[in-house]
Enzyme design. Structure first.
Site, PDB file in Angstrom:
ATOM      1  N   SER A   1       3.746  -7.542   2.786  1.00 37.54           N
ATOM      2  CA  SER A   1       2.552  -6.799   2.367  1.00 37.54           C
ATOM      3  C   SER A   1       2.134  -6.992   0.907  1.00 37.54           C
ATOM      4  CB  SER A   1       2.748  -5.300   2.626  1.00 37.54           C
ATOM      5  OG  SER A   1       2.522  -5.017   3.988  1.00 37.54           O
TER       6      SER A   1
ATOM      7  N   SER B   1      -0.403  -5.379   3.811  1.00 36.49           N
ATOM      8  CA  SER B   1      -1.109  -4.134   3.684  1.00 36.49           C
ATOM      9  C   SER B   1      -1.638  -3.834   2.286  1.00 36.49           C
ATOM     10  CB  SER B   1      -0.179  -2.988   4.106  1.00 36.49           C
ATOM     11  OG  SER B   1       0.886  -2.853   3.187  1.00 36.49           O
TER      12      SER B   1
ATOM     13  N   LYS C   1      -1.281   1.200  -5.786  1.00 37.78           N
ATOM     14  CA  LYS C   1      -1.452   1.267  -4.329  1.00 37.78           C
ATOM     15  C   LYS C   1      -1.385   2.734  -3.895  1.00 37.78           C
ATOM     16  CE  LYS C   1       0.316  -0.745   0.010  1.00 37.78           C
ATOM     17  NZ  LYS C   1       1.265  -1.692   0.611  1.00 37.78           N
TER      18      LYS C   1
END
Lengths: 477, 489
Positions: free
Chosen positions: B175, B151, B76
């Protein structure tokens, strides 16, 4: 109506840890800009603070030294504001729960003792510095200082004169060095005071509106700034004006204070507990372990000097004014092994006069405690008179060796052989018949003159007490 | 190959059936083919990636390999990785090349995993649809018109489309779990403090936690073995003995007490999702679990509490993006204040600004007690709900998200509707507990499209091994986790 000034201090003490309070960078002063700023100090994305335990130990030492409560649990909070020298956009400080709670410090103003209450002391990080003028039209940022550990020490508004405020600041300055948490270097900003000043009519309960004089880094400026500020506030009020709460700066060139921002412009710092740091837990065992490593504090040492050595309160206070002086004195006394009063007189007299003259710290005295003790021994055993001792001391100061070596080399040993002294006295009496006549006519002064002549003839080496005694005997005979 | 488990891939690497360079190249080729549409990755650096793969092959040859050596992992873009552009989904950090490795990245590097690239995400991890990213929307591989969740939407899409063997995510309010649910994969948010936050760009420090996103619970257990562990650079990192998260895999579930919070099956849950979750619970019953009804009475307060605390922390965490030392700085400005205002106005997107404003407001003098302090008190009540619940059960099951993937743009202009996506996940972050989402089936969307549904597993503190086994046991008797979206060959 008489006016009264009310003063409280906030002192930023830079702790003498090796590294910063939340990062491993060095805190050494004077390095090239930004060479002591790592990823944490520049606040790169993702970095986190880790508390330096040494800074906590310093805070605890301070708490113990001012007999304060040490919080079993204190909390680091973020003080949020934007400024280019504040890399994270917030300063990590302590707000609601500081590490050190209520304590006190006793100061001496003239003959008067006064206890100043300490409200709190909290740990926080310093900001960096803006550097102006390095390149045209631009300001630079030096983050070497960012994250330097500070202990902010806050008093109650207990001081009533510039003299008291300065006495407190000096006492605190000595104390933080005494307990070895701060190098006390005011030029480098290791010890900076903010002074809150307000005035009120004597007898009024209510405090007047205060103005805060920021960042005073010398005691002389502090004295001047408070005196100016006090006069200004009184004059303003007497002229029918009002004091607005404000932050002011002292200009040493003009000797004046001037407002830099008013309360209306004050930031809302939006304090909240820093979620990156756990609450700081300090156990009773931690405190005891630090207490056991604490040096004897000046107050306790002063009392000991009075009681164990029979020194006066004044002498004891002077000898415990700083840790270096106290160390010098105790080391001297230990090596000497004789009367404390004699050692005290020399430390406060001969030694300190020379140090003042040459603007040296006692820690760097050319005459070490061991050397001084050697001199004191020869005074105590009558090898030399105190007058000769002064000469020997001068020679020691210039590095000519120990007292014994100098006495030996220069033949300064006191003459205590009464036969030898008698011979000199006889010569003096024979050479000064007029003086003898005067004495016999009742002029006491003539006796002192004859003593002087005898001492002179012995080149100062004759034992004065013996000279007195022999002269008296001969003149009477 | 792309459907193989991490264990199978490790075995192939060990037996030299394939090299890490070959395996990595295979994924890079897939990324070349599909990423231009799916947009799961923000930055790729083939040279760096292949160099890591070559180094991994060395480790494999020298016999110093471990479970994830040579395995291509998507990271990420919230994790700083030395030499990599690290944007956190924001224009603010478009020009930021991280000069250091996050704790998580270091751990993957140490075992010789290969960093395939940095995945797309909502800006500063603020969002539930990946639509707030400055680097464009991410497509949900199951239906390209729909969002992958957020997210960690890029990581979820990358795993679902098999554009990596596994991925990392971070979870502040759901997320990891919500995008795992929407993209049909497994995702785990560990107990707060197990995974280092050092070098993980902060959104809300007291809630953020990194975790694995993968095809199965077994894969996640192997990822957890690498990702967790004490890091002295993170003061909230827990100094615990190292665990092997695979140790419970395969244990029978007989006697496992499964709690069903009634609040998680109330109004707001889509009927299709409810049906899938109930079928999954039946599966657990068959596996020998004992089903217990429980209550988490303060669940409804978790969203308002979260939207006070998370923005409060974020407003302060994001203050360092001032244009002074790194990141975006406005090209022209009149003075310092103007530089701050323009740089931040240009560098941050609307959702980030909204949260900075909320956070600044709730921390302001005069409002702090009513908002921040009150929210902290309720946060404790929410944690107590779970404490009481775990006296009655060992794990909690329920839906991960109230719905399946929604269409891009559908909720983009309605922040509150978007925030409700996290209704079942947020309380877990507030309590600091571990939470996991695993694929449990499909439910029809309003247009009839069958979309993945996630089952949420919530465990007690440090019970990740038990949770992973509970998920693994389910994945041994179901095949939802092996399903793959069509059209991404």
């Amino acid at each position: 109506m008489e006016w009264e000034v009310v003063i409280g201090l906030e002192t930023h003490t830079q702790l003498n840890t090796k590294s910063k309070i939340f990062s491993g960078s060095s805190i050494a002063f004077g390095s090239e800009p930004n060479t002591q700023a790592n990823v944490v100090d520049i606040a790169l994305p993702g970095v986190l603070p880790v508390l330096n335990k040494e800074a906590v130990r310093c805070a605890i030492r301070f708490g113990l030294a001012v007999d304060a409560e040490i919080a079993p649990l204190s909390v680091f909070a973020r003080k949020n504001y934007f400024y280019p020298d504040l890399p994270k956009g917030y300063q990590i400080s302590q707000y609601e729960l500081p590490v050190v709670g209520k304590g006190s410090l006793t100061i001496q103003v003239g003959e008067q003792e006064k206890t100043i209450r300490i409200t709190r002391a909290h740990l926080e990080e310093d900001a960096g510095k803006s550097v102006h003028g390095a390149s045209p039209g631009q300001s630079g940022i030096d983050l070497n200082r960012a994250g330097t550990p500070l202990l902010e020490i806050v008093t109650e508004p207990d001081m009533r004169s510039a003299a008291e405020a300065v006495a407190y600041a000096r006492k605190l300055h000595e104390l933080v060095q005494w307990i070895n948490i701060c190098d006390g270097n005011m030029q480098e900003g290791s010890f900076r005071c903010d002074v809150n000043v307000s005035v009120r009519r004597k007898g009024d309960e209510k405090l007047g509106t205060r103005r805060e004089i920021k960042n005073l880094n010398s005691f002389r400026f502090m004295q001047q700034a408070i005196e100016y500020e006090t006069r200004w506030q009184i004059e303003t009020l007497e002229d029918g004006g009002k004091i607005e709460q404000a932050t002011v700066l002292f200009n040493p060139d003009t000797g004046e204070t001037r407002a830099m921002r008013s309360k209306e412009e004050a930031n809302d710092y939006r304090y909240f507990p820093d979620p990156d740091l756990l609450p700081l837990a300090i156990s009773a065992e931690d405190i005891e372990s630090i207490r056991s490593e604490m040096p004897e504090l000046p107050t306790a040492m002063k009392l000991r000097f009075e009681q164990a050595y029979g020194l006066s309160a004044y002498d004891a206070a002077a000898l415990t004014a700083s840790r270096n002086v106290a160390n010098y004195f105790t080391t001297t006394l230990e090596a000497f092994g004789g009367e404390a009063k004699l050692a005290a007189n020399w430390v406060m007299g001969g030694v300190s006069a020379k140090l003042n003259e040459e603007d040296k710290d006692i820690a760097n005295s050319p005459v070490s405690p061991e050397l001084l003790a050697g001199l004191l021994k020869r005074i105590a055993d009558n090898t030399i008179s105190s007058k000769i001792a002064k000469e020997v001391f001068e020679a020691m100061w210039s590095g000519e060796g120990s007292a014994d070596e100098i006495i030996d080399k220069q033949g300064l040993k006191q003459v205590t052989d009464s036969g030898a002294i008698e011979a000199i006295v006889d010569e003096v009496l024979a050479a000064n018949p007029a003086m003898v006549e005067e004495f016999k006519a009742g002029k006491e002064k003539a006796f002192n003159a004859l003593v002087g002549q005898t001492m002179k003839a012995s080149k100062g080496k004759a034992n004065p007490a013996q000279v007195n005694e022999i002269l008296k005997r001969k003149l009477a005979g | 190959m792309i459907n193989k488990s991490l264990k199978e891939l490790a075995a192939m690497l060990a037996s030299k059936d394939i090299s890490s360079v070959e395996l990595t190249q295979e994924y890079l080729n897939r990324i070349d083919r599909h990423n231009p549409e799916i947009n799961a990755y923000i930055s790729l650096d083939q040279e760096k990636t292949l160099a890591q793969a070559a180094a991994a092959d060395q480790m494999l040859a020298q016999g110093t390999a471990s479970a994830l050596t040579g395995i291509p992992i998507a990271q990420k873009d919230i994790f700083c990785a030395k030499g990599w552009q690290t944007t956190c989904g924001s224009k603010m950090l478009e020009n930021f090349i991280a000069p250091y490795d996050a704790g998580i990245i270091e751990r993957f590097n140490a075992v010789g995993s290969v960093n395939l690239g940095k995945t797309n995400m909502d800006e500063f991890a603020m969002g539930s649809s990946n639509e707030t990213s400055y680097y464009g929307k991410v497509q949900n591989p199951w239906d390209r018109r729909r969002v992958p969740g957020g997210s960690s939407g890029g990581s979820a899409a990358a795993v679902a489309a098999r554009l990596c063997a596994a991925a990392t995510g971070t979870d502040t309010g759901g997320s990891i779990r919500q995008p795992a649910s929407l993209c049909g994969l497994s995702g785990l948010k560990p107990t707060y403090g197990l995974a280092s936050r050092y070098g993980m760009i902060a959104f809300a420090s007291s809630l953020d936690q990194a975790g694995p996103m993968a095809k199965s619970c077994e894969d996640m257990a192997l990822m957890m073995n690498v990702m967790t562990g004490f890091d002295e650079r993170d003061s909230t990192s827990l100094n615990r003995e190292k665990e092997d998260y695979t140790r419970d895999l395969g244990k029978p579930l007989a006697g496992l007490r499964v709690g069903l919070p009634k609040e998680y099956f109330a109004e707001g849950l889509e009927a299709g999702v409810a049906k899938v979750v109930e079928a999954a619970i039946d599966e657990y019953r068959k596996l020998g679990a004992e089903i217990v009804d429980i209550s988490l009475p303060n669940t409804m307060l978790s969203i308002p509490v979260y939207y006070v605390l998370a923005p409060a922390e974020a407003s302060s965490n994001l203050s360092r993006y001032d244009g002074v030392r790194f990141g975006h700085r406005a090209a022209e400005y009149d003075d310092l204040m103007d530089m701050y205002c323009k740089s931040r106005a240009e560098g941050f997107g609307a959702e980030v600004k909204r949260r900075i404003l909320i956070g600044t407001y709730v921390l302001s003098a005069g409002y702090y007690d009513a908002y921040y302090l009150k929210a902290q008190q309720i946060r404790r009540l929410i944690a107590q709900d779970f404490e009481r619940a775990f006296e009655q059960c060992d794990i909690i099951l329920g839906p991960t998200a109230p719905s399946t993937a929604f269409k891009a743009g559908e909720k983009a202009d309605d922040p509150v509707a978007m925030y409700l996506q996290d209704i079942y996940t947020i309380a877990v972050n507030l309590a600091g507990l571990p939470g996991m989402s695993i694929p449990a089936g499909f439910a029809p969307a309003d247009d009839g499209k069958e979309l993945p549904v996630g089952l949420q597993v919530i465990g007690n503190y440090f019970d990740e091994a038990r949770m992973l086994n509970a998920g693994h046991a389910y994945q041994q008797v179901t095949d939802w986790h092996t399903r793959m979206p069509e059209g991404i060959a």
